[in-house]
Scaffold this motif. Structure first.
Motif, PDB file in Angstrom:
ATOM      1  N   ALA A1224       0.832  -1.208   0.000  1.00  0.00           N
ATOM      2  CA  ALA A1224       0.000   0.000   0.000  1.00  0.00           C
ATOM      3  C   ALA A1224       0.864   1.254   0.000  1.00  0.00           C
ATOM      4  O   ALA A1224       2.066   1.184   0.276  1.00  0.00           O
ATOM      5  CB  ALA A1224      -0.920   0.007   1.209  1.00  0.00           C
ATOM      6  N   GLU A1225       0.237   2.356  -0.276  1.00  0.00           N
ATOM      7  CA  GLU A1225       0.963   3.613  -0.423  1.00  0.00           C
ATOM      8  C   GLU A1225       0.049   4.739   0.098  1.00  0.00           C
ATOM      9  O   GLU A1225      -1.167   4.650  -0.039  1.00  0.00           O
ATOM     10  CB  GLU A1225       1.262   3.809  -1.910  1.00  0.00           C
ATOM     11  N   CYS A1226       0.688   5.713   0.750  1.00  0.00           N
ATOM     12  CA  CYS A1226      -0.149   6.866   1.135  1.00  0.00           C
ATOM     13  C   CYS A1226       0.655   8.149   0.984  1.00  0.00           C
ATOM     14  O   CYS A1226       1.891   8.080   0.904  1.00  0.00           O
ATOM     15  CB  CYS A1226      -0.684   6.711   2.552  1.00  0.00           C
ATOM     16  N   GLU A1227       0.005   9.199   0.925  1.00  0.00           N
ATOM     17  CA  GLU A1227       0.663  10.486   0.703  1.00  0.00           C
ATOM     18  C   GLU A1227       0.297  11.439   1.827  1.00  0.00           C
ATOM     19  O   GLU A1227      -0.868  11.482   2.280  1.00  0.00           O
ATOM     20  CB  GLU A1227       0.195  11.094  -0.624  1.00  0.00           C
ATOM     21  N   LEU A1228       1.303  12.168   2.314  1.00  0.00           N
ATOM     22  CA  LEU A1228       1.046  13.197   3.328  1.00  0.00           C
ATOM     23  C   LEU A1228       1.486  14.530   2.728  1.00  0.00           C
ATOM     24  O   LEU A1228       2.536  14.577   2.085  1.00  0.00           O
ATOM     25  CB  LEU A1228       1.841  12.897   4.606  1.00  0.00           C
ATOM     26  N   LYS A1229       0.690  15.580   2.962  1.00  0.00           N
ATOM     27  CA  LYS A1229       0.996  16.864   2.312  1.00  0.00           C
ATOM     28  C   LYS A1229       1.058  17.969   3.361  1.00  0.00           C
ATOM     29  O   LYS A1229       0.308  17.979   4.335  1.00  0.00           O
ATOM     30  CB  LYS A1229      -0.063  17.209   1.269  1.00  0.00           C
ATOM     31  N   TRP A1230       2.004  18.810   3.150  1.00  0.00           N
ATOM     32  CA  TRP A1230       2.140  20.039   3.952  1.00  0.00           C
ATOM     33  C   TRP A1230       2.208  21.235   3.006  1.00  0.00           C
ATOM     34  O   TRP A1230       2.548  21.091   1.838  1.00  0.00           O
ATOM     35  CB  TRP A1230       3.436  20.002   4.774  1.00  0.00           C
ATOM     36  N   ARG A1231       1.880  22.328   3.539  1.00  0.00           N
ATOM     37  CA  ARG A1231       2.105  23.554   2.773  1.00  0.00           C
ATOM     38  C   ARG A1231       3.131  24.372   3.522  1.00  0.00           C
ATOM     39  O   ARG A1231       3.030  24.556   4.733  1.00  0.00           O
ATOM     40  CB  ARG A1231       0.799  24.366   2.624  1.00  0.00           C
TER      41      ARG A1231
END
Lengths: 1334, 166
Positions: A1224-1231
Motif C-alpha cells: 500500500a501507499e499513502c501520501e502526506l501533504k504540507w504547505r
C-alpha cells in the motif's frame, strides 16, 4: 650292476610253483624231457589224451589246451624279475614246474659216516660239503634256492576225469542203470588215482610247510553235474588236502575271466605264502637267539674243525692255512640277512630294511678287524660283495619310500667307510682297485636310479621354498601353529647337498670320472712295470685285460644321454651340462686315439663356448683340438686353429709358440687347393682389435672428413712381425672395390705406426675399375698399433662407415684371409676409441662421442633469410597483420612452402589465422611462396584474429625449401631408403616461433546509478486492465538505472571509432529509456579518434523491472544481461602506410548486471526546487510499503529547525500515518510558506519512524533501535525525489574480467543509504527561495 | 654346530651368460678350469629354475647340483647377473640363510665395483650402459672387484692366494 650276483639284488616276491600246465606233447616219441622251466609251445595239434575224450576234429583247438596256454601266459607275464619293483599287488613270482618236481634236501647229516651227527642244510657253513664251509656268510645260491627251488605255495593243475557223453540221448530213453553204475565205477577209480598222486605231492610239501592247492580242470558241463560235489569231497578226503583254499575247479573260460581267476587264486594263496615265510623267519630268529646266547656265554669256537674240512674248502685252504669256522658275528650277519630276505618275500619293506641294516652293521664290524676278516681272501671278497649288495638293497628300500636323503646318506656312508677300510687293506686311493670299486658303486647307484625313474621314482627338484612372509593368523589353533613353525624351521635349515638326490646322469658321470682315475693309476703302474719290472699280481693281470677307455666312454655316453633326457625343455639346442660331458667324451676319444671323432666333438662344443664367450674353456679345448688336427694331419685345420689361438693369446703347448708351430706348416707343406683359406673369427675373439674413428659425426656433401683406423694386436701379444702379411683390404661399401694396402719394406720398429691412406672419394669409387692401392708397413711390433689415416668424402647424402677389413697372409702357396670386423670387440673390454693426434711421440685424444665409428653425409642446408614483421602489441578483435618475408640467399633456385601453426591459447578463446584465402584456427599447411631464384624475396601477409582475453599468442612458422634441380632423375641407391639413412630429397626446413602480445583495445568502466519509480505515477489498481496490456511496464519494484560507460584507449596505438551502438537485451526486465548517442541527429561524434589515454563516455538510461523473487524477505534482485555496446573501430594507421586503411573491427562490450537496491519501506519527499518568498509551496511525502507480508506503522515528526524557522508550516507536526498494508501507499501533504530567501534555504526536518512490535522483528536488520516502550523503532530514510539516485555500491566495469582502471569517485550523486548520518540529509535538503517578482 | 662352509669358487656371470669373473679359492692345483666348467654348466640349471618359477622375485635360486666334490648354489640379481658358488661337499646340512648371506655380500661387492666411475672413463657415451661394461670389471685391469670378492671370501673362511697377475 652286472658285476654283482643278481640274486643278491633282485626284488624278492613270494614264490609260487605251478605244475600240471605242461603242454600236451605231440605224439612223436622224441619229445624233449620235461624242463623245470619249460617254454610255452604253440604246438597244440596233438592230442595225447585221445582216449579220455571223444575225438574231435584235429584242426579244432582243444579248449583245455587253450586254457593251459592262457594260464601259462597269465601266470608268467604278471611279474618280471627286476631289481626295482616297489609295487605291492600280491603277485607271486610264478615258476612253472613239472608235477613231480623234487625239492632239495632239507638237511644233510654233517658227517655221512656218523649216522647220529647233527643234520644241517646243504648250504650251511657247518656242513663240510657246503660251498660255505666253514666260514662263509651267505651265498647267492641260498637266495636262488628260495626263488627257484622251494616255493611258498604249490599249485597243481589236474584234469578231472569226465566220462564220455552218450549221445544222442532222447528224453524218451529210460535211464540206463547199468551204464551209470559202470560210469560211476570208472570215475571213482580215476578219482582215487588222482587223489593218490595229490597225496604223494601233499606229503612232500607238508614236510616243508608248503601250501598245496589243487585246481581241477573240468568242462563246463561237468560243473553242472550233480555228482561233482560228492566227487570233490571224495578227492579232498582221499588226498588229505586242507579245507581252505586247497581245491578249485576251473573250466575253459575267456581271457578276462581267466585273469580274474588268476588274481583271486593268488589272493587266496597269499596268506599261506606269508605264513610260510613267517614261519621261516621265526625259525631263523629262534636260531639267532639261541646262537647269540651261546656265543655270549661261550665265545670260544664250539665246533671242532673236522680234518676233512680242508678238503671241503679246497680253494680257501690255499689262502688260509687254517680253516676256521664262522664267527658269532658272521652268524648274526647270516641270520639277519635271512630274516631280511624273508621279510622281503613277505613284502614287509620296513622289517626287511631293519634286518638288512642290522646285517650290514654287523658285517661292517667284522671288516674292521683283519683278524676276523683277513683281507684279500675269498671270504673277504665275498663279504665285500655282500656288503655292497646289502648297501644297494638298503638304498633301494629307502628310495621305495621316497626317502632320498637317507638313501644317499647310506650310499655315502658306505663309500666312505669302505674307502677308509681300503686304506687299511692297502688298496687306498692310490690304487686302481679302489677307483674301480668306487666307480662301480656310483655306477650301480646310477643304474638303480635309472631303473627307478623308469617306474616310480621321481627326482626331487631342489628349488628353495620361499620363506613365508605372512604371519599366521591368530585364529589357528596353537598346535597347528607350532607344527607350522617346526616345518618352517626345517625349511630354513636348508639341505645337505651330499644327500640331495640328482638324476642318474650325475652318478654315471662320477663313475666315469672314477674310472678315469682308475686308468691313470693303472697306467702309472704300467709305467713302473716297464721301468722297474715289478712282478705283476693276479689282480693286475686281470686289470690289464680291462679296456678302460671303452668303459669310460660307455659311462660318459650313458651320462650324456641321461643329461640330455633331463635337460630343461626350455633351453634350445644343446644344454651346457651335456656339452661338458661331450667335452669329456671328446677327451676320452683323444686318449683312445679316435681323433676324427674327437675333432668333430670339439668343433661342435667350441661353437657354444665361442658364442657365450667362455674363452677360458675354449682355450684348452683349442689346444686339444689342435692336437687332434695334428694327428689327423689336417694342415688347414691346424692353420685355422693356430690363428685362432693367436687371437686368443694362447699357445698350443707350454713349450711351443704359435709362431713356431705355424711357420713350419706354412713353409713345409702346401695347401690342398689354390683357394684362399678364410679364417672367420667373428664368433671368437677378434684377431686384431680394430676401431674406426671418424672425426665428426656429420659432414656435408663435398666436405672431406678425416678418419683413422686403429689396428692393434691384443694386450700382451708378442711381436707379430713374423706374420706373413701381404696386404690389407679396406671395404667402404659392399659394391665398390676396396682400398688395398700392400706391405712395403719394413720401416721403423715403433709400436705405433702411422700410415696414410690418402683421400677416398665415394662418388668416384662407383666408376673406379681398379682398386685403389697404397703401400704401408704392415708389421706389428710388440703391443703394436697400426693407424691408417685418411679422409673421405661423398657427393651424395649417405651414412659412411668402414664395412670390413680383410687381412691377407701369403706364404709358400698358402693364401689365408682373415676378415676383421670393426664392430667386433674383445670380450670384457670397453671400447676406448682414440684419435692419434701426434705421431712422434704418439699422443691420443679420447673420442667419447657416441657412434664414433660412423659418420653421416648430409645435404648442404639451404640459405634463406626469413623475416617476420609486425607491430606489437596486437589488439583483440583485430585482424593483426604479420608480414612473412622469405629471401633466397642461396645460389640455387628454391621452392618455398610455409606452414603456420597457431598454438592453442591458455584460455579457451578461439583465435584465427589466415593467409590469403586460407583461414584456420590452428594450422595452415603448405602455403606456397613459389620458386625463388637466388636473391629473390617473397612476402605474404599473415593475419591473426585474437578473441577472448589479452595475452600472448604463439605462432610456429615453418619455412621449407626444396631444391627442385637436386632431385636426380634416378636415385643413387636402388634400395629403398632405410631408417637412419638421410633422405635423398634435398630439402631444408627453417623454423621460426613468434609470440605476439595481444592487448584489449579499450578498457571500459561503468558507473551505474539507480532511480526509484516516479512518486507521482500512482500504482494502477489491482484489477486494472492496463496491467494486462502487452506494453504495460511495471517498474514498481525497479525504477531506472543510468549506466555511464567510459571507454579508454588502453593500447599504444590510436583508435578510430566508427560507430558505437547500444543494443538492449531483448527481455522483459529491461528497456531502453534513453541513449545520449541516439539523441544526436547527426550521428554524434563519430567517427572520432581516440589516442592512447583518451576517454569516451556513453550514457544509457534503462528502465528496469527486476524479477521478484518469491522469498518473503526483500532480496537483492538484479537484471543479469541488460545489453551490450557494439563498437566498430579501426586502428589508426601509421603515418608511413596510410594509403591502405586498416580493416574495420568490431568489439562487443557487455553491460554489467544491474542490481538496484530495494528498501522495504520507502519515503519519497517531493518538493519543488524553487519557491518564492511568502508564496506557499507544497511538500509531499509518499510512503510506500514494499514489504510483501508486513504491515507498516509509521510515525512522522516535523522537527523545527533549531537555527530558526525558514518556513511557516501548515499541516501536522507530529502525525501517525495510516497503517500501510503490504504493497500500500499513502501520501502526506504540507504547505510551506517561505519566510527567508536564499539559494539554500533549509527545509524543515522530517523524521519518519517505523514502529513494530518486538514479536515480529526477529528477521529485521540489525540497525533497529530498541526503545524503552518495548518497541522496535526503525528510522526510514527519506528520499528526496529531486536527487533520487543511488550509486551502486560496487564499481562496475564493462567486463568483470578486465579491471585495469582505478575506481573513480562519483561526485554528483547523492549517496544515500541507511548508514548515512542525519546531518547529510538535512544539510542537503534545501531549496532556493527567491524574493517575489522574478 | 655345523662345520664351517668351505668356499671353492665364486663365479659372476653377465645377463648374456658371458663370464664376468670366476675366482677359485681351491687349494688344489689345476682346479681353476673345473670351476669355469661348473659356472658354465650351472647356467643350465639356473635357466631351468627361472623358467619354472616365473614371476618370482626371489633372487636366491638354492642348491643347483652337486658334482664331484662341489655343491653348487645359484643366485640371480634383479638385473639378471648370476652369481654361482661352489662349496666343498661335506656331509652336513648347509643353511640357506648362510648361503644367502654370502651371496648378498658378493652381490654387494659386485655392484660397488660396478659403480666405479673410472671403469667408463675412456668409453664413448653410448656404451655407458653397455653390456661390456659389466664384463670389463672382471678383467685383470681392474683390481677393485677382485679385492672385494677376495675380502668376502676371506670373511667366509676361504684361503685366498693372491693372483700372480695382480
Amino acid at each position: 650292476m652286472n658285476s654283482y650276483p643278481p640274486e643278491l639284488l633282485v626284488q624278492l616276491a613270494p614264490v609260487l610253483f605251478v605244475a600240471g600246465l605242461d603242454l600236451p606233447r605231440p605224439p612223436q616219441p622224441q619229445s624233449p624231457p620235461p624242463d623245470i622251466l619249460p617254454q610255452p609251445q604253440p604246438q597244440t595239434q596233438g592230442d595225447q589224451d585221445a582216449t579220455l575224450r571223444p575225438r574231435r576234429n584235429t584242426t579244432a583247438q582243444d579248449p583245455f589246451t587253450a586254457l593251459i596256454l592262457r594260464l601259462r601266459e597269465a601266470l608268467t607275464s604278471q611279474r618280471k624279475v627286476a631289481i626295482w619293483q616297489p609295487e605291492r599287488n600280491k603277485a607271486f613270482q610264478v615258476v612253472l614246474v613239472d608235477k613231480a618236481v623234487p625239492f632239495p634236501p632239507r638237511k644233510l647229516p654233517s658227517d655221512p659216516q656218523l649216522p647220529n651227527s647233527t643234520a644241517h642244510s646243504p648250504l650251511s657253513p657247518l656242513l663240510p660239503s657246503s660251498p660255505l664251509y666253514p666260514d662263509g656268510l651267505i651265498a647267492p645260491i641260498w637266495i636262488r634256492k628260495h626263488t627257484t627251488l622251494v616255493p611258498s605255495v604249490f599249485v597243481l593243475f589236474l584234469r578231472l576225469y569226465e566220462s564220455p557223453v552218450t549221445e544222442p540221448r532222447s528224453p524218451l530213453d529210460l535211464p540206463d542203470g547199468e551204464k551209470d553204475k559202470e560210469r560211476e565205477r570208472e570215475e571213482r577209480k580215476r578219482d582215487t588215482e588222482l587223489s593218490a598222486g595229490v597225496a604223494e605231492r601233499k606229503k612232500s610239501t607238508n614236510e616243508r610247510g608248503i601250501k598245496l592247492t589243487v585246481v581241477l580242470m573240468a568242462s563246463r558241463r561237468m560243473l553242472d553235474d550233480p555228482s561233482l560235489d560228492t566227487r570233490l569231497t571224495f578227492i579232498r578226503r582221499q588226498s588229505g588236502l586242507d579245507s581252505r583254499a586247497a581245491l578249485f575247479v576251473l573250466s575253459p573260460v575267456s581271457q578276462s575271466e581267466l585273469h580274474d581267476f588268476v588274481r583271486s587264486l593268488q589272493q587266496a594263496l597269499f596268506e599261506p605264502a606269508l605264513e610260510y615265510y613267517t614261519s621261516h623267519s621265526k625259525r631263523v630268529r629262534r636260531k639267532r637267539n639261541r646262537h647269540s646266547q651261546v656265543s655270549s656265554s661261550a665265545p670260544v669256537i664250539m665246533h671242532p674243525i673236522p680234518p676233512s674240512g680242508s678238503v671241503g674248502g679246497a680253494q680257501t685252504a690255499k689262502v688260509e692255512t687254517i680253516a676256521r669256522p664262522l664267527r658269532p658275528e658272521g652268524w648274526t650277519v647270516r641270520y639277519e640277512y635271512k630274516m631280511a630276505s624273508f621279510a622281503e618275500f613277505r613284502g614287509e619293506d620296513e622289517v626287511a630294511l631293519k634286518h638288512y641294516q642290522d646285517s650290514y652293521a654287523t658285517l661292517l664290524s667284522m671288516f674292521s678287524s683283519t683278524a676276523i676278516m683277513p683281507p684279500r681272501t675269498k671270504r673277504w671278497a665275498e663279504a665285500k660283495v655282500l656288503a655292497d649288495c646289502i648297501s644297494i638293497k638298503i638304498c633301494k628300500l629307502y628310495l621305495y619310500n621316497a626317502e632320498h636323503a637317507l638313501a644317499l646318506s647310506q650310499h655315502n656312508a658306505h663309500t666312505r667307510r669302505f674307502a677308509e677300510l681300503s686304506r687299511g687293506w692297502g688298496i687306498g686311493e692310490e690304487t686302481y682297485e679302489y677307483w674301480s670299486w668306487i666307480a662301480r658303486q656310483y655306477r650301480v647307484l646310477g643304474e638303480l636310479l635309472e631303473q627307478g625313474t623308469q617306474s616310480t621314482l621321481a627326482i626331487p627338484s631342489h628349488i628353495p621354498t620361499p620363506p613365508i612372509t605372512q604371519a599366521t593368523p591368530a585364529t589357528q589353533p596353537q598346535q597347528q601353529q607350532q607344527q607350522q613353525q617346526q616345518l618352517e624351521g626345517m625349511r630354513a635349515l636348508g639341505l645337505n647337498p651330499s644327500t640331495a638326490l640328482q638324476h642318474p646322469g650325475f652318478y654315471f658321470y662320477l663313475a666315469a670320472g672314477c674310472t678315469e682315475r682308475r686308468q691313470a693309476r693303472f697306467l702309472s703302474i704300467l709305467d713302473a712295470e716297464a721301468t722297474q719290472g715289478i712282478t705283476p699280481s693276479p689282480s693286475y693281470l686281470n686289470e690289464k685285460k680291462v679296456d678302460h677307455l671303452t668303459l669310460i666312454l660307455e659311462l660318459y655316453t650313458k651320462s650324456y644321454e641321461l643329461f640330455k633326457k633331463y635337460a630343461p625343455t626350455t633351453s634350445q639346442g644343446q644344454g651346457r651340462l651335456t656339452l661338458w660331458i661331450a667335452c669329456r667324451i671328446a677327451q676320452t676319444y683323444v686318449a683312445a686315439g679316435k681323433f676324427d671323432l674327437a675333432a668333430r666333438f670339439f668343433e661342435r662344443i667350441s661353437r657354444t663356448y665361442r658364442r657365450e664367450q667362455w674363452m677360458s674353456m675354449l682355450k684348452p679345448l683349442l689346444a686339444s683340438w689342435y692336437g687332434c688336427a695334428q694327428k689327423l694331419s689336417d694342415t688347414e685345420l691346424c692353420v685355422k686353429l693356430l690363428l685362432e689361438m693367436l687371437a686368443q693369446g694362447v699357445s698350443p703347448s707350454p713349450d711351443l709358440t704359435v709362431e713356431n708351430a705355424l711357420m713350419p706348416i706354412l713353409e713345409t707343406t702346401a695347401p690342398s687347393s689354390n683357394n684362399p683359406i678364410t679364417v672367420d673369427l667373428s664368433e671368437s675373439e677378434p684377431f686384431f682389435d680394430v676401431s674406426v674413428v671418424f672425426y665428426e659425426p656429420e659432414m656435408e656433401i663435398g666436405e672431406s672428413m678425416p678418419f683413422q683406423i686403429h689396428i692393434a694386436a691384443h694386450d700382451g701379444a708378442s711381436s707379430l712381425s713374423w706374420l706373413p702379411v701381404t696386404e690389407l683390404c679396406i671395404y667402404y661399401a659392399d659394391d665398390s672395390p676396396p682400398v688395398v694396402m700392400k706391405r712395403s719394406s719394413n720401416g721403423n720398429q715403433r709400436a705405433v705406426k702411422w700410415i696414410s691412406l690418402g683421400d677416398i672419394n665415394f662418388d668416384q669409387s662407383d666408376e673406379r675399375e681398379h682398386e685403389q692401392v697404397v703401400e704401408g708397413d704392415l708389421t706389428w711390433e710388440k703391443d703394436g698399433v697400426i693407424v691408417l689415416s685418411g679422409t673421405i668424402s661423398s657427393g651424395t647424402p649417405r651414412p659412411l662407415k668402414i664395412m670390413r677389413l680383410v687381412l691377407k697372409l701369403e706364404k709358400n702357396g698358402w693364401k689365408i684371409e682373415i676378415p676383421l670386423d670393426p664392430e667386433q670387440r674383445r670380450t670384457g673390454v670397453l671400447p676406448s676409441p682414440r684419435w692419434l693426434s701426434s705421431n712422434n711421440p704418439p699422443r691420443f685424444i679420447p673420442m667419447r662421442r657416441a657412434h664414433y665409428s660412423s659418420t653421416t653425409v648430409r645435404q648442404r642446408p639451404h640459405q634463406l633469410r626469413i623475416s617476420l614483421a609486425h607491430d606489437e602489441p596486437a589488439y583483440l578483435d583485430e585482424q593483426y597483420p604479420i608480414s612473412v618475408e622469405v629471401t633466397n640467399i642461396d645460389d640455387r633456385d628454391l621452392d618455398i612452402t610455409v606452414d603456420v601453426l597457431l598454438q592453442p591459447g591458455e584460455d579457451d578463446s578461439i583465435n584465427h589465422i589466415s593467409i590469403g584465402d586460407e583461414s584456420s584456427s590452428s594450422l595452415i599447411n603448405g602455403v606456397s611462396f613459389g620458386l625463388l631464384r637466388p636473391g629473390v624475396t617473397s612476402v605474404k601477409a599473415l593475419h591473426l584474429l585474437s578473441t577472448g582475453t589479452a595475452g600472448a599468442r604463439v605462432l610456429d612458422i615453418s619455412v621449407q625449401s626444396s631444391c627442385p634441380s637436386a632431385v636426380p632423375p634416378t636415385p643413387i641407391t636402388p634400395t629403398p631408403t632405410t631408417p637412419g639413412v638421410p633422405s635423398q630429397q634435398d630439402s631444408t626446413e627453417h623454423l621460426r616461433t613468434i609470440s605476439i602480445l595481444t592487448v584489449a583495445p579499450f578498457t571500459v568502466s561503468h558507473d551505474i546509478t539507480y532511480r526509484h519509480r516516479n512518486a507521482r505515477t500512482a500504482l494502477p489498481g489491482l484489477g486494472s486492465l492496463a496491467t494486462f496490456e502487452r506494453d504495460y511496464w511495471d517498474d514498481s519494484e525497479g525504477g531506472e538505472a543510468t549506466v555511464m560507460s567510459t571507454l579508454e584507449c588502453a593500447g599504444p596505438w590510436g583508435i578510430q571509432i566508427e560507430s558505437l551502438q547500444f543494443v538492449p537485451e531483448d527481455n522483459d526486465h529491461v528497456r531502453l529509456a534513453k541513449n545520449n548517442n541516439l539523441d544526436e541527429d547527426d550521428g554524434g561524434d563519430f567517427p572520432s579518434e581516440l589516442l592512447p589515454g583518451d576517454q569516451f563516455c556513453d550514457l544509457v538510461v534503462l528502465g528496469i523491472n527486476p524479477e521478484v523473487s518469491d522469498s518473503s524477505t526483500p532480496a537483492e534482485t538484479s537484471v543479469l544481461a541488460p545489453g551490450h555496446h557494439i563498437i566498430s573501430w579501426r586502428r589508426l594507421p601509421a603515418a608511413s602506410n596510410s594509403e591502405i586503411p586498416p580493416p574495420l573491427c568490431q568489439t562487443n562490450i557487455r553491460l554489467p548486471a544491474l542490481s538496484p537496491p530495494k528498501p522495504t519501506l520507502l519515503a519519497l519527499l517531493t518538493v519543488p526546487p524553487l519557491g518564492y518568498l511568502h508564496k506557499p509551496l507544497p511538500l509531499t511525502l509518499t510512503l510506500r510499503n514494499q514489504n510483501i507480508t508486513q504491515t507498516a506503522i509509521i510515525h512522522i515528526t516535523l522537527e523545527p529547525d533549531p537555527q530558526g524557522e525558514a518556513f511557516v508550516i501548515a499541516g501536522p507536526r507530529n502525525v501517525r500515518a495510516p497503517t500501510l498494508l503490504p504493497g500500500a501507499e499513502c501520501e502526506l501533504k504540507w504547505r510551506l510558506i517561505p519566510v527567508e530567501c536564499g539559494d539554500a534555504v533549509r527545509l524543515p526536518r522530517l523524521r519518519v519512524v517505523h514502529k513494530r512490535s518486538r514479536m515480529s522483528d526477529a528477521d529485521t536488520s540489525g540497525d533497529a533501535v530498541e526503545s524503552q516502550a518495548g518497541q522496535n523503532e526503525e528510522e526510514v530514510r527519506i528520499v528526496d525525489t529531486r536527487w533520487d539516485g543511488l550509486l551502486s555500491d560496487t564499481k562496475m566495469e564493462s567486463d568483470g574480467k578486465r579491471s585495469t582502471n582505478s575506481p573513480r569517485p562519483s561526485v554528483d550523486v547523492i549517496r544515500g543509504g541507511k548508514g548515512d548520518s542525519k546531518g547529510d540529509d538535512t544539510g542537503l535538503r534545501t531549496i532556493i527561495v527567491l524574493p517575489r517578482g522574478a | 654346530m655345523a662345520p664351517p662352509l668351505r668356499l671353492h669358487a665364486v663365479a659372476f656371470i653377465s645377463p648374456l651368460n658371458h663370464p664376468i669373473l670366476i675366482r677359485s679359492f681351491s687349494q688344489v692345483k689345476g682346479d681353476e678350469l673345473k670351476y669355469h666348467y661348473i659356472a658354465h654348466t650351472s647356467l643350465d640349471v639356473i635357466e631351468e629354475r627361472i623358467a619354472s618359477s616365473n614371476k618370482s622375485t626371489e633372487c636366491y635360486l638354492g642348491f643347483l647340483y652337486a658334482m664331484e666334490d662341489s655343491a653348487v648354489y645359484g643366485y640371480i640379481t634383479p638385473l639378471k647377473v648370476k652369481i654361482v658358488l661352489a662349496l666343498a661337499l661335506s656331509d652336513s646340512v648347509i643353511r640357506d640363510a648362510d648361503i644367502t648371506m654370502i651371496f648378498r655380500a658378493f652381490y654387494n661387492a659386485y655392484y660397488q665395483s660396478l659403480a666405479n666411475p673410472f671403469l667408463r672413463l675412456d668409453a664413448p657415451q653410448d656404451s655407458i650402459t653397455d653390456h661390456s661394461a659389466l664384463l670389463s670389471q672382471g678383467s685383470s685391469k681392474w683390481k677393485g672387484f677382485r679385492r672385494r670378492v677376495d675380502d668376502v671370501a676371506r670373511a667366509v673362511g676361504a684361503v685366498v692366494t693372491t693372483d700372480e697377475r695382480d
